[in-house]
Design a protein around this motif. Structure first.
Motif, PDB file in Angstrom:
ATOM      1  N   CYS A   1      52.408  36.512  56.875  1.00 45.23           N
ATOM      2  CA  CYS A   1      50.834  36.201  56.420  1.00 45.23           C
ATOM      3  C   CYS A   1      50.370  37.648  56.404  1.00 45.23           C
TER       4      CYS A   1
ATOM      5  N   ASP B   1      47.414  38.603  56.451  1.00 43.68           N
ATOM      6  CA  ASP B   1      46.245  38.677  57.405  1.00 43.68           C
ATOM      7  C   ASP B   1      46.579  38.320  58.818  1.00 43.68           C
TER       8      ASP B   1
ATOM      9  N   GLU C   1      50.167  33.353  51.762  1.00 47.29           N
ATOM     10  CA  GLU C   1      48.696  33.579  51.633  1.00 47.29           C
ATOM     11  C   GLU C   1      48.114  31.837  51.676  1.00 47.29           C
TER      12      GLU C   1
ATOM     13  N   GLY D   1      44.191  33.136  51.452  1.00 42.01           N
ATOM     14  CA  GLY D   1      44.220  33.207  50.241  1.00 42.01           C
ATOM     15  C   GLY D   1      42.866  32.610  49.790  1.00 42.01           C
TER      16      GLY D   1
ATOM     17  N   TRP E   1      43.054  37.724  47.279  1.00 41.22           N
ATOM     18  CA  TRP E   1      44.408  37.278  48.178  1.00 41.22           C
ATOM     19  C   TRP E   1      44.091  38.563  49.379  1.00 41.22           C
TER      20      TRP E   1
ATOM     21  N   HIS F   1      46.760  40.098  50.663  1.00 43.04           N
ATOM     22  CA  HIS F   1      47.542  41.425  50.149  1.00 43.04           C
ATOM     23  C   HIS F   1      46.959  42.489  49.524  1.00 43.04           C
TER      24      HIS F   1
ATOM     25  N   VAL G   1      54.388  35.080  46.319  1.00 38.71           N
ATOM     26  CA  VAL G   1      53.254  34.861  47.071  1.00 38.71           C
ATOM     27  C   VAL G   1      53.422  33.297  47.447  1.00 38.71           C
TER      28      VAL G   1
END
Ligand SMILES: Cc1ncc(COP(=O)(O)O)c(C=O)c1O
Length: 446
Positions: free
Chosen positions: A219, A221, A253, A257, A266, A268, A278
């Motif tokens: 992920c 994030d 995501e 996302g 997104w 990324h 993704v």
């Protein structure tokens, strides 16, 4: 469309304790429930949830109702399409084409093809199959506190939560990149290299064990890991290592996302990287089971020409009408911009509380996603899980819903629906102030 709230009335006579007993009888005692005293919800609207007694809660936790609980535009789209036609995807239909064209346009041009599923787990499973097929490899690298879903192949990469991950040779984990605690004896400047060194070693170990490498799935994030701030340059260097070893980068995501992190669609896209695949889910259908995979055409074409993929409920006309309504609401209500502005406002409020309460070790923010790291002492940075648990339960009593994440369950997780506004932020920080005050008092009295 008429909304009936008659079920409130029907439910208002139900005692939560009776419901809990019946739930345990029929679902078993291990089906997870939030809070020491579980919450019996009957209705939702925008950023608000209502329990069986009519008490209102500010929802600062749920990201699935992305554009707001029971958004009228989404409910209306679902109703209209469900009253017209709903079939699987083996017929021509405009909705899936219109929707996937619009969705893929939010990605880098090379990520131009989509496959739709019903859950994030299915999307990650499909991404793994696709990556393993395309590379001919098996070995997958993930973080050491990963959760990516619940199917067998995905459980195998769930290093933080799933026993299956301990008994596989196909998966190797690297320590969660963490700028807050770092690695003992390693300077901040050297952190990115130290963490990517672990990825390098994992790739070498796969080679030494005769397990061809397929890629890395993370992920971007690091949401389940605690929304850690990764050292600068880490994602770019890690992606280069994976690609140089012939592997693919899969960006999960599912949580991060659809503009959650503000500014970009997104997570990324905060980094100078382009994933090969993704995966999407949770907020995609605002609660309707809609998920999917976005990838380069050669990856999807290679996989689908080798293995037939059909998903009965993935990408139906109803699901795509719902997905389209979510995109409409995001754009019309300007919710990405709101994630930036209200997100910054919330973060500033949380940082003010950090100055007041030493139990807050670090505040992390990305758009409308926040991690508040709780520590027993800011010097030792010892995690404070007991306080975290107390805080989320007290917040709930005060009518604000949040939760915890992280290896030690010591990081407050704040991730409200996207129509969260400054007035909601004020209620959140005001309530958190009161609760932190109470918990700090309790701690000082042992
Ligand atoms: C990052 C991430 N990926 C995948 C999943 C799995 O999604 P689903 O529950 O829709 O299968 C989750 C669910 O929590 C998640 O947090």
């Amino acid at each position: 469309m008429q909304h009936s709230h008659g079920s409130d009335v029907a439910h208002s006579g139900v005692c939560p304790q009776d419901l809990l007993a019946r739930r345990i009888n029929v679902l078993g005692p291990h089906t997870p429930l939030f809070y020491d005293e579980p919450l019996h919800l009957v209705r939702g609207e925008d950023v608000w949830l209502y329990d069986h007694s009519g008490k209102r809660y500010l929802d600062v936790y749920n990201n699935v109702p992305h554009v707001g609980h029971c958004h009228p535009r989404v409910a209306e789209a679902m109703y209209r399409q469900a009253s017209t036609l709903n079939v699987h995807t083996r017929y021509l239909h405009n909705n899936i084409i219109d929707y996937t064209e619009r969705l893929t346009a939010t990605f880098a041009p090379e990520l131009s093809m989509a496959m739709l599923t019903c859950t994030g787990s299915e999307a990650n499973e499909l991404a793994l199959r696709m990556a393993r097929h395309y590379t001919g490899g098996q070995g997958i690298i993930v973080t050491d506190f990963a959760y990516h879903g619940n199917t067998e192949a995905v459980a195998e990469i769930g290093t933080g939560f799933m026993p299956e991950a301990r008994h596989t040779k196909r998966v190797k984990a690297f320590a969660i990149p963490d700028s807050y605690r770092g690695i003992e004896g390693v300077s901040q400047d050297q952190l990115a290299a130290a963490y990517t060194g672990q990825i390098d070693r994992a790739i070498e170990e796969f080679a030494a064990e005769g397990i061809p490498f397929a890629g890395m799935l993370v992920c971007p994030d690091f949401a389940n890991e605690g929304l850690l701030n990764v050292p600068e340059g880490f994602m770019e260097a890690a992606t280069a290592l994976v690609h140089n070893a012939g592997g693919l980068l899969i960006a999960d995501e599912v949580q991060a996302g659809f503009g959650r992190t503000g500014k970009h669609w997104w997570a990324h896209q905060w980094f100078n990287i382009t994933p090969d695949i993704v995966t999407l889910g949770k907020p995609m259908g605002n609660g309707h089971p809609l998920a999917g995979v976005i990838a380069r055409p050669e990856l999807i074409n290679s996989f689908t020409s080798h293995s037939m993929y059909f998903n009965t409920f993935g990408g139906t006309p109803v699901s795509c009408a719902v997905g389209m309504a979510v995109l409409d609401a995001l754009e019309e209500d300007n919710l990405l911009a709101n994630a930036v502005s209200t997100g910054a406002y919330v973060a500033a409020g949380l940082r003010k509380l950090q100055l007041k309460y030493p139990i807050i070790g670090e505040v992390r923010d990305r758009g409308l996603f926040f991690g508040v790291e709780l520590v027993t002492d800011p010097q030792t940075k010892t995690p404070a899980p007991k306080a975290a648990r107390r805080i989320i339960n007290l917040m709930k009593q005060q009518g604000v819903l949040i939760s915890v994440i992280g290896v030690h369950d010591s990081i407050l997780k704040l991730r409200p629906p996207m129509p969260f506004r400054p007035e909601h932020a004020d209620l959140l920080t005001h309530t958190l102030d009161k609760v932190l005050n109470q918990v700090s008092e309790e701690l000082s009295h042992g």
